[in-house]
Design a protein around this motif. Structure first.
Motif, PDB file in Angstrom:
ATOM      1  N   GLU A   1       6.771  -1.391  -2.304  1.00  0.00           N
ATOM      2  CA  GLU A   1       4.928  -1.474  -1.233  1.00  0.00           C
ATOM      3  C   GLU A   1       3.967  -1.704  -1.960  1.00  0.00           C
ATOM      4  OE1 GLU A   1       4.447   1.787   1.101  1.00  0.00           O
ATOM      5  OE2 GLU A   1       6.634   1.547   2.594  1.00  0.00           O
ATOM      6  N   ILE A   2       4.262  -1.419  -3.975  1.00  0.00           N
ATOM      7  CA  ILE A   2       3.074  -2.152  -4.602  1.00  0.00           C
ATOM      8  C   ILE A   2       2.715  -3.132  -5.066  1.00  0.00           C
ATOM      9  CG2 ILE A   2       2.742  -0.799  -7.015  1.00  0.00           C
ATOM     10  CD1 ILE A   2       4.391   1.521  -6.692  1.00  0.00           C
ATOM     11  N   ASN A   3       1.318  -2.785  -5.097  1.00  0.00           N
ATOM     12  CA  ASN A   3       1.132  -4.896  -5.256  1.00  0.00           C
ATOM     13  C   ASN A   3       1.233  -5.144  -3.366  1.00  0.00           C
ATOM     14  OD1 ASN A   3       0.068  -3.720  -7.855  1.00  0.00           O
ATOM     15  ND2 ASN A   3       2.662  -4.158  -8.584  1.00  0.00           N
TER      16      ASN A   3
ATOM     17  N   ARG B   1      -5.221  -1.108   1.228  1.00  0.00           N
ATOM     18  CA  ARG B   1      -5.677   0.726   2.091  1.00  0.00           C
ATOM     19  C   ARG B   1      -6.315   0.882  -0.094  1.00  0.00           C
ATOM     20  NH1 ARG B   1      -2.827   4.164  -0.747  1.00  0.00           N
ATOM     21  NH2 ARG B   1      -1.132   3.468  -1.120  1.00  0.00           N
ATOM     22  N   ARG B   2      -5.879   1.117  -0.940  1.00  0.00           N
ATOM     23  CA  ARG B   2      -6.692   1.058  -2.001  1.00  0.00           C
ATOM     24  C   ARG B   2      -7.805   1.354  -2.958  1.00  0.00           C
ATOM     25  NH1 ARG B   2      -4.265   2.005  -7.147  1.00  0.00           N
ATOM     26  NH2 ARG B   2      -6.209   2.947  -7.642  1.00  0.00           N
ATOM     27  N   PHE B   3      -8.631  -0.427  -2.332  1.00  0.00           N
ATOM     28  CA  PHE B   3      -9.762  -1.085  -1.792  1.00  0.00           C
ATOM     29  C   PHE B   3     -11.035   0.776  -0.255  1.00  0.00           C
ATOM     30  CE2 PHE B   3      -8.303  -4.625  -3.892  1.00  0.00           C
ATOM     31  CZ  PHE B   3      -8.632  -4.054  -5.261  1.00  0.00           C
ATOM     32  N   LYS B   4      -9.974   0.694   0.191  1.00  0.00           N
ATOM     33  CA  LYS B   4     -10.708   1.790   1.209  1.00  0.00           C
ATOM     34  C   LYS B   4     -10.857   2.932   1.101  1.00  0.00           C
ATOM     35  CE  LYS B   4      -9.488  -1.563   5.339  1.00  0.00           C
ATOM     36  NZ  LYS B   4      -8.814  -0.957   6.963  1.00  0.00           N
TER      37      LYS B   4
ATOM     38  N   ASN C   1     -10.871   6.529  -8.346  1.00  0.00           N
ATOM     39  CA  ASN C   1      -9.784   6.106  -9.449  1.00  0.00           C
ATOM     40  C   ASN C   1     -10.708   5.446 -10.263  1.00  0.00           C
ATOM     41  OD1 ASN C   1      -7.832   7.817  -8.408  1.00  0.00           O
ATOM     42  ND2 ASN C   1      -7.662   6.489  -7.252  1.00  0.00           N
ATOM     43  N   ALA C   2     -11.879   5.588 -10.128  1.00  0.00           N
ATOM     44  CA  ALA C   2     -13.258   4.470 -11.461  1.00  0.00           C
ATOM     45  C   ALA C   2     -12.484   2.626 -11.461  1.00  0.00           C
ATOM     46  CB  ALA C   2     -13.279   5.855 -12.200  1.00  0.00           C
TER      47      ALA C   2
ATOM     48  N   PHE D   1      -7.003 -11.623  -3.131  1.00  0.00           N
ATOM     49  CA  PHE D   1      -5.859 -11.834  -1.374  1.00  0.00           C
ATOM     50  C   PHE D   1      -5.911 -11.055  -0.892  1.00  0.00           C
ATOM     51  CE2 PHE D   1      -3.550  -8.684  -3.795  1.00  0.00           C
ATOM     52  CZ  PHE D   1      -2.667  -8.244  -3.157  1.00  0.00           C
ATOM     53  N   SER D   2      -7.039  -9.798  -0.752  1.00  0.00           N
ATOM     54  CA  SER D   2      -7.287  -8.274  -0.598  1.00  0.00           C
ATOM     55  C   SER D   2      -8.882  -9.099   0.284  1.00  0.00           C
ATOM     56  CB  SER D   2      -7.445  -7.341  -1.469  1.00  0.00           C
ATOM     57  OG  SER D   2      -8.564  -6.693  -0.078  1.00  0.00           O
ATOM     58  N   SER D   3      -8.792  -8.983   1.786  1.00  0.00           N
ATOM     59  CA  SER D   3      -9.500  -8.807   2.580  1.00  0.00           C
ATOM     60  C   SER D   3     -10.897  -8.520   1.954  1.00  0.00           C
ATOM     61  CB  SER D   3      -9.142  -9.150   4.239  1.00  0.00           C
ATOM     62  OG  SER D   3      -8.472  -8.435   4.846  1.00  0.00           O
ATOM     63  N   ILE D   4     -10.337  -7.385   1.807  1.00  0.00           N
ATOM     64  CA  ILE D   4     -11.176  -6.110   2.737  1.00  0.00           C
ATOM     65  C   ILE D   4     -11.793  -5.911   0.737  1.00  0.00           C
ATOM     66  CG2 ILE D   4     -11.096  -3.402   2.615  1.00  0.00           C
ATOM     67  CD1 ILE D   4      -9.694  -4.561   4.621  1.00  0.00           C
ATOM     68  N   ALA D   5     -10.596  -6.399   0.322  1.00  0.00           N
ATOM     69  CA  ALA D   5     -12.168  -6.119  -1.218  1.00  0.00           C
ATOM     70  C   ALA D   5     -12.868  -7.488  -1.332  1.00  0.00           C
ATOM     71  CB  ALA D   5     -10.835  -6.873  -2.500  1.00  0.00           C
ATOM     72  N   ILE D   6     -12.614  -8.952  -0.465  1.00  0.00           N
ATOM     73  CA  ILE D   6     -13.497  -9.836  -1.095  1.00  0.00           C
ATOM     74  C   ILE D   6     -14.906  -9.719  -0.019  1.00  0.00           C
ATOM     75  CG2 ILE D   6     -13.838 -12.194  -0.077  1.00  0.00           C
ATOM     76  CD1 ILE D   6     -12.241 -11.612  -3.168  1.00  0.00           C
TER      77      ILE D   6
END
Length: 841
Positions: free
Chosen positions: A6-8, A15-18, A24-25, A84-89
């Motif tokens: 599941e990683i990457n 989830r990471r960006f949210k 985690n800096a 590719f992450s819509s959350i990040a963009i």
């Protein structure tokens, strides 16, 4: 525990960006890796990217923190973040609105129809997250035309949980699948860095398209093999280079320790020096404050001396003349006595006593003479100082308010002078056609008022005495035209000596700096007062001589705003070279005046667009589009307005003494929004006044000449608004340095959409954030410019501008924009018109 498969994935990173990217800096790491990559990239690559305006995509940009670092090196229009992450963009777009971000999966999706949509790609610490990094790299390279910059963890033996691949020298290829070759690399040890985000090594690699690299003309020095890790096909050469590299590292480590100890010593000395300097600065500030108070007291006293200073000068000069006459009389008496001495002893004694008395009087007279001379010098100095103070007083608002009272007094004391001053005041407020009609009678009236019998017999001023006539100019200057790159004639548009320099003067001066001979025609309307030819700046001569129209093979510039030029006048003596029509403003009643003026300007425009002009130079993109539609692309040059960066960065402005009303206003308000330029009909006065009323926490300063009653439209009796009137261009930057934010509030209109305001780039040179109204297309084309279309949005834009007014990176971007839009650059864009000389229609 998270499944390794599941990683990457997209869900994983969303989830990471949210949830935990900030904790985690993540933003700090993105900035860190991007910064060390950019700081270590070769300068020739950065230079090529700027010069060729190359586009670059930051692939795997996350929340855009690393992408934003590129703004220190390139323009916003060159940079795009991809993830590719819509959350990040979504987060990146919200945090960095000046940059472009796109949400695309370049690994899983096929190539878009646009194909290679970017010149270069930057990938920072992304490939190590894949099991098959080089397959991913091949996919990413499909999007690049010229090359790719990689920042990777290097020699990572103990990988973190999200890393699935370690990069070492044995697995990094020299050639990628698409033909990109490794042309540069460097290894950076991040462990020794202060506040590091990576306890290991990073390697920066640049793969590029060979033909493009060959076109740059690089040398071995550009590859920097002396201090960086280099991949070579010959293993023996590599081992030798590696040994040299280790030896250099040991030497550098020893030098680093010595420098570290020196730094400790210097720091201690600096602390002592800082304490001493702070103490001296405090003393100096106190002295300056006392000096200012004393100067204000002296100013008050000097105003009393002004009334009797001239009378005192006359009295002293009279005493000095009397003293000289007495001195001569005494000397004559002494000589006479010597000639008439008799042999009689009593007479000799008597004469000797008289002679001694006369010599004493002569000595006293000579002492008095010296004393009076010193007094006279002191009085002259005092008078010059008071004259300067009087000039400052005449620029104050109180002087303007009391003008009617002074005029009434003058009328009773000197009716003739009062009538002349009144006529002059009314004349310059008449519409231009009226002034043109009164041009001849005006000069007759001036000669009558000044009791000058004829203009031809007027005694020349000091400057006029130095002016060249046509014969002298022809012999001394024009005969050497082969030493110049060409001859540029600025047809009548505006006098050279006006308070605010405008485009014609700037373009003329720029051509002069580039090595052209410039003749700037004037009719002495605003005070040029030239009689023939006069050099005003290097290679630029102002002239009122009709003989200018005899010069052939020149480039002649006609302005779209110049009422004095008509097709008949322009062609009176033939074209004589290349005609250039400078289309600098939309022809509009607010700018162009009444129907008569508009008719004349449209006739000139029709002449130019109908084939009369060889080139059309447009000052704005919308004007350029209009011109291209009329005359074709080959005959149109885009040369927007610009800035004289030398003038606005001159250190002398820091020492300019400013008027008291401005310094008091500056102390009263911690936030200043300023405007300089014409107070003209095209400003959005209604919104400006509402903004002034709603933002009592901000001081608003307006500087500029009053066009058609514009100053009267500003809100009256607003404590937080200061109008300073017209300020001479020579000292204008000193005033504008007191602004925190600069303002260009044009009302929504065709004028706003087609104007390229000089002040935008002048504000950039001052490194001040700029707020404009949204219709100003030439301004909002710059991502650094803040904009609004209402009182509320302009107020918000001003607040946003205040947040970056002291940001070093932002100020550097503004300074760079000023350099890129210097008047010399504009003149270079126009140089193409000189190639037509000899081939004109």
């Amino acid at each position: 525990m998270t499944n390794i498969t599941e990683i990457n994935s997209e869900n994983y990173w969303d989830r990471r960006f949210k949830e935990d990217w900030q904790i985690n800096a993540g933003p700090k790491q993105s900035r860190f890796f991007a910064q060390i990559a950019l700081e270590n990239l070769p300068q020739w690559l950065i230079t090529a990217m700027r010069r060729e305006a190359l586009s670059i995509a930051d692939w795997g940009c996350a929340q855009g923190d690393g992408t934003n670092v590129w703004l220190n090196y390139l323009l916003p229009s060159q940079i795009t973040g991809v993830d590719f992450s819509s959350i990040a963009i979504e987060q990146a777009s919200e945090q960095y609105p000046a940059l472009r971000f796109i949400n695309e999966d370049w690994v899983s999706s096929n190539l878009t129809e646009n194909g290679k949509s970017f010149d270069l790609i930057f990938s920072s610490n992304t490939l190590e997250h894949f099991h098959n990094p080089f397959e991913v790299l091949d996919k990413i390279c499909e999007r690049s035309k010229l090359g790719i910059v990689l920042a990777l963890p290097f020699n990572e033996a103990d990988r973190i949980s999200e890393h699935f691949y370690s990069f070492v020298k044995e697995n990094l290829p020299l050639v990628l699948k698409n033909g990109f070759r490794l042309v540069w690399s460097r290894v950076i040890d991040c462990q020794k860095m202060a506040d590091t985000s990576w306890l290991g090594e990073q390697i920066i690699l640049f793969y590029a398209q060979p033909n493009w690299i060959d076109s740059l003309g690089l040398t071995l020095a550009d590859i920097e093999i002396s201090s960086s890790t280099v991949f070579v096909e010959d293993s023996e050469k590599y081992q030798l280079l590696e040994k040299q590299h280790v030896s250099q590292l040991l030497e550098q480590e020893h030098a680093y320790k010595l420098l570290e100890q020196q730094h400790i010593n210097v720091t201690a000395l600096n602390q002592e020096e800082n304490l001493r300097l702070n103490s001296e600065i405090s003393k100096l500030e106190l002295e300056i404050k006392n000096t200012i108070n004393l100067a204000q007291q002296e100013k008050s006293a000097m105003s009393d001396l002004l009334n009797n200073s001239i009378e005192e000068n006359s009295r002293i000069k009279a005493l000095l003349n009397a003293s000289n006459q007495e001195k001569e009389s005494l000397q004559n008496a002494v000589h006479s006595k010597e000639a008439k001495i008799l042999l009689d002893e009593n007479q000799i004694k008597s004469h000797r006593q008289n002679e001694i008395e006369l010599e004493k009087k002569l000595a006293i007279s000579m002492d008095d003479n010296s004393h009076y001379e010193k007094l006279l010098v002191e009085k002259d100095n005092q008078l010059n100082y008071l004259i300067r103070q009087d000039a400052m007083l005449r620029q104050s608002s109180s002087w303007r308010i009391t003008r009617p009272l002074r005029f009434t007094k003058l009328f009773f004391q000197n009716p003739k002078k009062a009538t002349y001053d009144l006529a002059k005041f009314v004349f310059w407020r008449c519409p231009l056609p009226v002034r043109e009609a009164l041009h001849g009678p005006r000069h007759k009236f001036i000669r009558f008022s000044r009791q000058i019998p004829n203009a031809i017999t007027v005694e020349k001023t000091v400057q006029q005495a130095q002016d060249l006539d046509w014969v002298q100019f022809n012999e001394q200057v024009l005969s050497k035209r082969h030493e110049y790159k060409g001859v540029f004639v600025q047809e009548l548009v505006i006098d050279w000596n006006v308070p605010l320099f405008q485009r014609p003067q700037h373009i003329a001066a720029a051509f002069g700096r580039l090595g052209y001979l410039v003749i700037y025609k004037t009719d002495n309307w605003a005070g040029d007062d030239v009689n023939g030819f006069r050099e005003v700046v290097k290679n630029v001569w102002i002239s009122n001589s009709p003989d200018v129209d005899k010069i052939n093979n020149v480039v002649r510039s006609l302005y779209s705003t110049a009422y004095a030029n008509t097709p008949d006048l322009i062609l009176k003596n033939g074209k004589r070279g290349v005609l250039v029509y400078e289309y600098i403003d939309h022809i509009d009643p607010q700018i162009s005046g009444d129907d008569g003026n508009i008719k004349r300007l449209l006739a000139l425009k029709d002449f130019a667009f109908g084939g009369g002009a060889d080139f059309v130079v447009a000052s704005a993109k919308k004007l350029e589009s209009e011109a291209i539609s009329e005359v074709g692309n080959d005959c149109v040059v885009l040369a927007q307005n610009g800035v004289d960066t030398r003038h606005y960065r001159d250190k002398k402005h820091l020492a300019t003494v400013l008027p008291e009303n401005l310094t008091v206003f500056r102390k009263k308000y911690s936030k200043i929004v300023g405007y300089f330029g014409a107070l003209a009909p095209w400003l959005w006065y209604e919104v400006v006044n509402e903004l002034v009323q709603s933002r009592q926490d901000i001081g608003f300063v307006f500087i500029g000449p009053d066009y058609y009653g514009g100053a009267d439209k500003l809100i009256k009796n607003a404590d937080n608004l200061l109008y300073l009137g017209a300020i001479d261009y020579k000292v204008l930057p000193a005033y504008a340095l007191n602004f925190d934010i600069c303002f260009i509030p044009f009302a929504p209109s065709e004028i706003a959409k087609t104007t390229s305001p000089l002040k935008l780039f002048e504000y950039f040179a001052l490194e001040k954030p700029v707020v404009v109204t949204s219709d100003m297309q030439e301004c909002v084309a710059f991502d650094e410019v803040f904009r609004g279309d209402s009182v509320e949005s302009l107020s918000s834009a001003i607040d946003e501008a205040f947040l970056v007014k002291d940001n070093v990176d932002f100020k550097l971007r503004l300074a760079t924009l000023a350099d890129e839009n210097d008047w010399d650059q504009r003149a270079r864009a126009m140089e193409v018109v000189f190639k037509q000389i000899g081939n004109e229609k």
